[in-house]
Design a protein around this motif. Structure first.
Motif, PDB file in Angstrom:
ATOM      1  N   PRO A   1      41.512 -40.467 -31.094  1.00 17.60           N
ATOM      2  CA  PRO A   1      40.366 -39.507 -30.496  1.00 17.60           C
ATOM      3  C   PRO A   1      40.513 -39.645 -29.652  1.00 17.60           C
ATOM      4  CG  PRO A   1      39.955 -40.924 -32.394  1.00 17.60           C
ATOM      5  CD  PRO A   1      41.256 -41.527 -32.067  1.00 17.60           C
ATOM      6  N   ILE A   2      41.055 -40.440 -28.053  1.00 14.62           N
ATOM      7  CA  ILE A   2      41.257 -40.540 -27.695  1.00 14.62           C
ATOM      8  C   ILE A   2      39.360 -39.819 -26.206  1.00 14.62           C
ATOM      9  CG2 ILE A   2      42.536 -38.618 -25.229  1.00 14.62           C
ATOM     10  CD1 ILE A   2      44.128 -40.430 -26.669  1.00 14.62           C
TER      11      ILE A   2
ATOM     12  N   PHE B   1      33.403 -39.682 -30.012  1.00 10.26           N
ATOM     13  CA  PHE B   1      34.331 -39.345 -31.126  1.00 10.26           C
ATOM     14  C   PHE B   1      34.474 -40.250 -32.123  1.00 10.26           C
ATOM     15  CE2 PHE B   1      36.142 -37.914 -27.046  1.00 10.26           C
ATOM     16  CZ  PHE B   1      35.046 -36.816 -26.635  1.00 10.26           C
TER      17      PHE B   1
ATOM     18  N   HIS C   1      31.889 -26.095 -27.663  1.00  9.22           N
ATOM     19  CA  HIS C   1      32.860 -25.448 -27.481  1.00  9.22           C
ATOM     20  C   HIS C   1      33.880 -26.735 -27.458  1.00  9.22           C
ATOM     21  CE1 HIS C   1      30.546 -23.236 -23.941  1.00  9.22           C
ATOM     22  NE2 HIS C   1      30.502 -21.902 -25.458  1.00  9.22           N
ATOM     23  N   GLY C   2      33.389 -27.692 -27.185  1.00 10.95           N
ATOM     24  CA  GLY C   2      33.748 -29.495 -27.236  1.00 10.95           C
ATOM     25  C   GLY C   2      34.670 -29.843 -28.774  1.00 10.95           C
TER      26      GLY C   2
ATOM     27  N   VAL D   1      37.277 -26.769 -28.998  1.00 13.77           N
ATOM     28  CA  VAL D   1      38.624 -27.865 -28.341  1.00 13.77           C
ATOM     29  C   VAL D   1      39.250 -28.624 -29.266  1.00 13.77           C
ATOM     30  CG1 VAL D   1      39.368 -28.559 -26.778  1.00 13.77           C
ATOM     31  CG2 VAL D   1      37.740 -26.490 -26.478  1.00 13.77           C
ATOM     32  N   GLN D   2      38.634 -29.670 -29.679  1.00  7.55           N
ATOM     33  CA  GLN D   2      39.351 -30.570 -29.937  1.00  7.55           C
ATOM     34  C   GLN D   2      39.804 -29.944 -31.451  1.00  7.55           C
ATOM     35  OE1 GLN D   2      36.084 -34.022 -30.769  1.00  7.55           O
ATOM     36  NE2 GLN D   2      37.015 -34.588 -28.778  1.00  7.55           N
TER      37      GLN D   2
ATOM     38  N   GLU E   1      48.374 -32.090 -32.002  1.00  6.47           N
ATOM     39  CA  GLU E   1      48.090 -33.249 -31.674  1.00  6.47           C
ATOM     40  C   GLU E   1      48.844 -33.896 -32.310  1.00  6.47           C
ATOM     41  OE1 GLU E   1      43.981 -34.664 -30.807  1.00  6.47           O
ATOM     42  OE2 GLU E   1      43.460 -33.099 -29.862  1.00  6.47           O
TER      43      GLU E   1
ATOM     44  N   LEU F   1      47.008 -33.283 -25.125  1.00  5.67           N
ATOM     45  CA  LEU F   1      45.631 -32.725 -25.697  1.00  5.67           C
ATOM     46  C   LEU F   1      45.540 -31.290 -24.534  1.00  5.67           C
ATOM     47  CD1 LEU F   1      42.820 -35.483 -24.453  1.00  5.67           C
ATOM     48  CD2 LEU F   1      44.092 -35.369 -26.040  1.00  5.67           C
ATOM     49  N   PRO F   2      44.751 -30.749 -25.511  1.00  5.47           N
ATOM     50  CA  PRO F   2      44.572 -29.405 -24.815  1.00  5.47           C
ATOM     51  C   PRO F   2      44.321 -28.616 -23.685  1.00  5.47           C
ATOM     52  CG  PRO F   2      43.179 -29.568 -26.811  1.00  5.47           C
ATOM     53  CD  PRO F   2      43.757 -31.175 -26.737  1.00  5.47           C
TER      54      PRO F   2
ATOM     55  N   LEU G   1      42.190 -33.458 -17.458  1.00  3.66           N
ATOM     56  CA  LEU G   1      42.050 -32.936 -18.583  1.00  3.66           C
ATOM     57  C   LEU G   1      40.365 -33.326 -19.382  1.00  3.66           C
ATOM     58  CD1 LEU G   1      44.450 -35.448 -20.458  1.00  3.66           C
ATOM     59  CD2 LEU G   1      44.549 -32.483 -20.600  1.00  3.66           C
TER      60      LEU G   1
ATOM     61  N   ARG H   1      37.926 -34.168 -22.796  1.00  2.00           N
ATOM     62  CA  ARG H   1      37.989 -34.391 -24.557  1.00  2.00           C
ATOM     63  C   ARG H   1      36.793 -33.437 -24.257  1.00  2.00           C
ATOM     64  NH1 ARG H   1      41.535 -33.787 -27.803  1.00  2.00           N
ATOM     65  NH2 ARG H   1      41.453 -35.609 -29.542  1.00  2.00           N
ATOM     66  N   CYS H   2      35.384 -33.478 -24.272  1.00  2.00           N
ATOM     67  CA  CYS H   2      33.994 -33.394 -24.197  1.00  2.00           C
ATOM     68  C   CYS H   2      33.473 -32.045 -23.898  1.00  2.00           C
ATOM     69  CB  CYS H   2      33.008 -33.888 -22.990  1.00  2.00           C
ATOM     70  SG  CYS H   2      33.471 -36.225 -23.357  1.00  2.00           S
ATOM     71  N   THR H   3      33.747 -30.888 -23.179  1.00  3.48           N
ATOM     72  CA  THR H   3      33.197 -29.924 -22.726  1.00  3.48           C
ATOM     73  C   THR H   3      34.105 -28.954 -23.176  1.00  3.48           C
ATOM     74  OG1 THR H   3      34.796 -29.405 -20.678  1.00  3.48           O
ATOM     75  CG2 THR H   3      32.679 -30.494 -21.090  1.00  3.48           C
ATOM     76  N   GLY H   4      35.282 -28.890 -23.569  1.00  5.12           N
ATOM     77  CA  GLY H   4      35.771 -27.651 -24.585  1.00  5.12           C
ATOM     78  C   GLY H   4      36.404 -26.820 -22.989  1.00  5.12           C
TER      79      GLY H   4
END
Ligand code: FES
Ligand code: FES
Lengths: 796, 156
Positions: free
Chosen positions: A189-190, A246, A691-692, A695-696, A704, A724-725, B134, B136-139
């Motif tokens: 999850p990071i 997450f 958006h977030g 991206v995940q 990943e 991670l992206p 990095l 991880r939240c907002t994209g």
């Protein structure tokens, strides 16, 4: 009514965050704090024949070292809240005792006056390991071989069949059956803030306070009280600022109990901040399913049935919800379609790895991926356009509530509307034409889509292990300021703002006069927490209904003060007034809140008025001289909202990719997302969530993967090895919405926290497969790495 | 064996005796109490620990504090001047460039450097400029918009 709700309001929580003044766990400094560092297993599977800490204890600054034997009788096991028939639940001690079962399994806790000293001391503890063969591959583990938990005799934690309808008959009646094996790789999850705990015991008061980076302060308090054996009303859990979760902080971890216990032993504050390496090793992972889907269809595209046989890689132990996650996959296998018969056969398997559990989407991304990949495979098989195949199998908007063969009742939906909007926005027809042209020039362009449905607003208590409601207390203080206490535990979602929006509209007050308090069990009434896209739909509704209750009381007091029957009162823009036709005389200007003369607290001046603000009523309710005789003083209300059903957001994502023939690299050309999360409280925050999430999804689709090698060594143990992206790797998102209110709650809200991670992954992989279809490629497994694509191209 | 250092942080001079192995990020956080600078990896990947060292964005998790002897450092706490938010901070607020806020101080510091070097960056240039950070939240999209806003604002 809607000055705030539905508006793009910037967040009230941001100033402290952008100035660097917010407090995450590690930012809280207490005098005399001791620092804890863990000795963790170097092996995936090993007998522990001895732990010798004598050298470590001699090091200056080291205060104590605790091993598994020291705490086995003192601290209860790490809890698993899932109940499934015949579920094997291993005894999960907070420190390993006789065997280490995964790399990173905590073996000893070192306590020192300084964190550098504590880290040094790890090298001074010698652990005598006897290495055992590691159980790594989930399918092999289910068959036999080395057994992880000897008392069970095998590695299967449970087997479960779910679904409705006669699946054999359904598949037999199909004109064609498409079968595909799919891998949902293990993900980390990071959260950018790792886990962390600070514990402080007050020996005089016999009270323990634990600051933890968690999504579930109250559930954590209950579980930790049981584990440590401290009365729950002597334990306070505080979640300060939380740097992302997450799902990874929707849990009860060994370290949280240990830190509390250590602080109680030593009478001093104790702190542990997880390193990123520890975060990879010992914070839950997600996904990790290997399954095969069989989908039956008629020649005209009608889907007749779907079966999914799957192995779920649970890891070595159950964390809080580990075994339950694949059951969520089973629930969502109908996707956005009418499928008369569905069956999932899941085998949950122990392996020598960290436990899997809820990672954003939690079982539903797997289901959506299975269904949406399967739909594309069927479209290919029938040479139908994937859009038309989907459209054909959608339930129509007047068929809701829609019962699925997975046993759910979808609350509301209009799947075609979202699909059409996404087609429009992307210019789908034109895209297909362009694709034809560029293909002729040898370019690899792919168009992929996904029409998803997710299950959100978890959920009715009947379907949840520890309550599915949420709570709120709303209070108007004597000065007119509004305080909301929510049992939800936001950690980036922005509910300090969105709940204030709901309250400010409902009470007719300024947004900045509302404060939302969360994440402190000594202040906030019991709550469930933030996960499963539930906070706004369930917690926001609790806020709304609590305010409505509060207003009933306020109206009574207003009527009393204005000497009118409450039926003659209207409430508008924060003010109770007599209805215009009957208002006596001219209304006098009221003293604005905050400008009341000194002593006003004792003299709420109401004489001769025909209207009162809610703030004036709050003051009167506290001074309590002018309230009706049978009314409690004060102005607050609490409500626990129990939803009758889940909610089911949906949408269509369309993605266009180009694949570089030379390198196999995937590049995004377009990404269009049309989501329907019901009523929207704050579009800015909804966009952020979408958006977030996408991206995940891009991370899962392309980059990943948590990799354990054959010895069970964790290969991806740092951010250097787990990709991670980055900002430069993701496209511009074109987002839009349709709005189908949910009938499940009065806000009409469905939830949006996980939409992106659920809807996007299959759209991306479908686009890649579409791009590669000239080579006869029907499926690729994730993460779709350039070398795999390049191989497919060069072998074709 | 402690070593003496003098560092100016956010306009304030600090003289300390520290262990040579003390990381700059721990010096800022633990000794000076400037906890706005975060730690997300300690391996120079995530950028949560980014600060300005003599005007250059650096990752304070991969530097020893003694290496910063004599330097001028700006952390997130020192970015707002006279109570006025820096245009980048303002952009992050206006455009919802943060969710959990953990990556945010590092992102904001990195973004100030992008604009310093290139007052009118394209979206691609912004994205490349943020590669060492990095989130991880907002994209990232709202972050890109936040930086665009700040660039416009800074240009007046
Ligand atoms: S903490 Fe310094 S780069 Fe991640
Ligand atoms: S806002 Fe949470 S990591 Fe960026």
């Amino acid at each position: 009514m809607s000055k705030y709700v539905g508006q793009r309001i910037k967040r009230t929580e941001d100033p402290r965050l952008i100035k660097g003044l917010a407090h995450y766990v590690d930012d809280i400094r207490l005098p005399d704090t001791l620092h804890v560092v863990f000795v963790r297993s170097l092996y995936a599977h090993a007998r522990i024949n001895g732990v010798d800490a004598s050298d470590a204890l001699k090091a200056p600054g080291v205060v104590a070292v605790y091993t598994g034997k020291d705490v086995a009788e003192k601290i209860g096991p790490v809890p698993c809240a899932s109940a499934l028939p015949d579920l094997k639940v291993p005894d999960y001690r907070v420190l390993a005792t006789d065997k280490a079962l995964f790399v990173g399994h905590p073996i000893a806790a070192i306590v020192a006056t300084d964190k550098y000293v504590a880290r040094d001391a790890v090298d001074l503890v010698s652990v005598e390991y006897e290495e055992l063969p590691a159980v790594v591959d989930v399918e092999d583990a289910a068959k036999g071989g080395t057994v992880i938990h000897e008392k069970f005799g095998h590695n299967v934690a449970y087997k479960l069949t779910s679904g409705e309808g006669d699946i054999e008959a359904a598949l037999n009646s199909a004109d064609r059956i498409v079968t595909q094996k799919m891998i949902h790789q293990r993900l980390a999850p990071i959260a950018m803030e790792t886990r962390g705990v600070l514990a402080r015991y007050f020996p005089g008061e016999e009270e323990l306070t634990i600051w933890s980076s968690t999504q579930i302060p109250h559930l954590l308090r209950t579980q930790l009280a049981l584990m440590i054996g401290i009365p729950e009303n002597k334990l306070r859990v505080i979640t300060p600022e939380v740097g992302g979760g997450f799902g990874s902080k929707l849990n009860v971890y060994a370290e949280e109990a240990l830190l509390g216990w250590i602080s109680m032993q030593l009478g001093k504050p104790a702190k542990w901040i997880e390193t990123r390496r520890e975060n990879f090793q010992s914070t839950i992972h997600g996904r990790a399913q290997v399954g095969t889907v069989e989908i039956g269809c008629k020649n005209d595209g009608t889907i007749t049935g779907l079966r999914y046989n799957v192995f779920a890689d649970l890891g070595a132990y159950h964390q809080l919800l580990t075994p339950a996650i694949p059951t969520l996959t089973g629930l969502m296998l109908s996707g956005a379609y009418k499928i008369p018969a569905i069956q999932m056969n899941v085998t949950g398997v122990f392996t020598n790895k960290m436990a899997t559990d809820a990672y954003r989407g939690a079982g539903r991304p797997e289901a959506t991926y299975v269904v949406e990949r399967a739909m594309d495979l069927v479209a290919k098989e029938l040479k139908m356009d994937p859009v038309e195949l989907r459209r054909k199998n959608f339930p129509k908007s007047d068929e809701f509530p829609f019962h699925t063969a997975t046993g759910l009742d979808y609350d509301s939906g209009n799947y075609e509307a979202a699909l059409d909007k996404a087609l429009d926005l992307s210019g789908y027809q034109k895209l297909r034409e362009e694709q034809k042209q560029v293909r002729a020039n040898g370019k690899l362009i792919g168009i992929g889509m996904s029409s998803y449905v997710e299950i959100c607003a978890l959920g009715p208590s009947q379907a949840m292990p520890a309550g599915g409601w949420e709570s709120a207390t709303v209070r108007i203080e004597p000065t007119g300021k509004v305080t909301i206490m929510t049992g939800a535990s936001p950690h980036g979602q922005g509910q300090e703002t969105s709940f204030a929006q709901i309250a400010a509209d409902e009470l007719g007050v300024d947004l900045n006069d509302v404060t939302v308090i969360h994440g402190d069990t000594a202040i906030v009434q019991y709550g469930i927490g933030t996960f499963g896209s539930r906070a706004t739909a369930v917690g926001g509704t609790a806020v709304l209904v609590a305010i409505q209750k509060l207003k009933e009381k306020a109206a009574k007091i207003a009527a009393h003060m204005l000497q009118a029957d409450s039926s003659r009162l209207i409430f508008e823009a924060g003010r109770y007034s007599l209805q215009a036709a009957t208002a006596a005389g001219v209304s006098e200007p009221v003293v604005p809140v905050g400008q009341a003369p000194a002593g006003a607290l004792l003299e709420p001046a109401t004489e001769g008025k025909s209207s009162l603000t809610i703030q004036e009523i709050a003051l009167a309710a506290h001074v309590a001289k002018e309230i009706p005789p049978d009314t409690e003083p004060g102005l607050s209300a609490t409500y626990f909202f129990e939803p009758k059903n889940f909610t089911f957001p949906f949408g269509t994502h369309i993605c266009v990719v180009e694949i570089d023939k030379e390198t196999g690299e995937t590049k995004f050309l377009r990404y269009v997302a049309v989501d329907d999360c019901g009523k929207v409280i704050n579009p800015l925050l909804v966009d952020g969530q979408v958006h977030g999430g996408i991206v995940q999804s891009i991370g899962q689709a392309l980059y990943e993967e948590v990799v354990y090698d054959e010895q069970g060594q964790l290969v991806t143990g740092e951010l250097m090895d787990y990709a991670l992206p980055k900002a430069s790797q993701v496209p511009w998102f074109e987002t839009d919405r349709t709005e189908t209110p949910s009938p499940v709650n009065p806000l009409g809200v469905k939830g949006v926290g996980e939409a992106g991670t659920i809807g996007a992954t299959p759209a991306i992989v479908n686009a890649i497969v579409d791009a590669l279809s000239p080579y006869g490629v029907k499926h690729v497994d994730m993460p779709v790495r350039p070398e795999a694509v390049w191989k497919l191209i060069s072998e074709a | 064996m402690k070593q003496a250092i003098s560092i100016n942080v956010n306009g304030v001079d600090h003289h300390d005796e520290i262990e040579p192995r003390l990381l700059l990020v721990h010096y800022l956080r633990d000794l000076l109490g400037l906890t706005g600078t975060h730690i997300g990896c300690e391996t120079s990947i995530c950028g949560a620990c980014t600060v300005l060292l003599d005007g250059q964005a650096v990752k304070s998790c991969t530097m020893f504090a003694v290496q910063a002897d004599g330097a001028n450092i700006t952390t997130i706490e020192g970015l707002a001047a006279n109570g006025q938010l820096h245009p980048v901070q303002e952009g992050f607020w206006e455009h919802h460039g943060l969710q959990c806020g953990y990556c945010t101080p590092g992102m904001i510091i990195a973004a100030t450097q992008i604009i310093d070097r290139n007052p009118n960056p394209s979206r691609d240039e912004i994205r490349h400029g943020l590669e060492g950070n990095l989130c991880r939240c907002t994209g990232y999209q709202h972050i890109v918009e936040a930086v665009e806003y700040a660039a416009k604002k800074a240009a007046g």
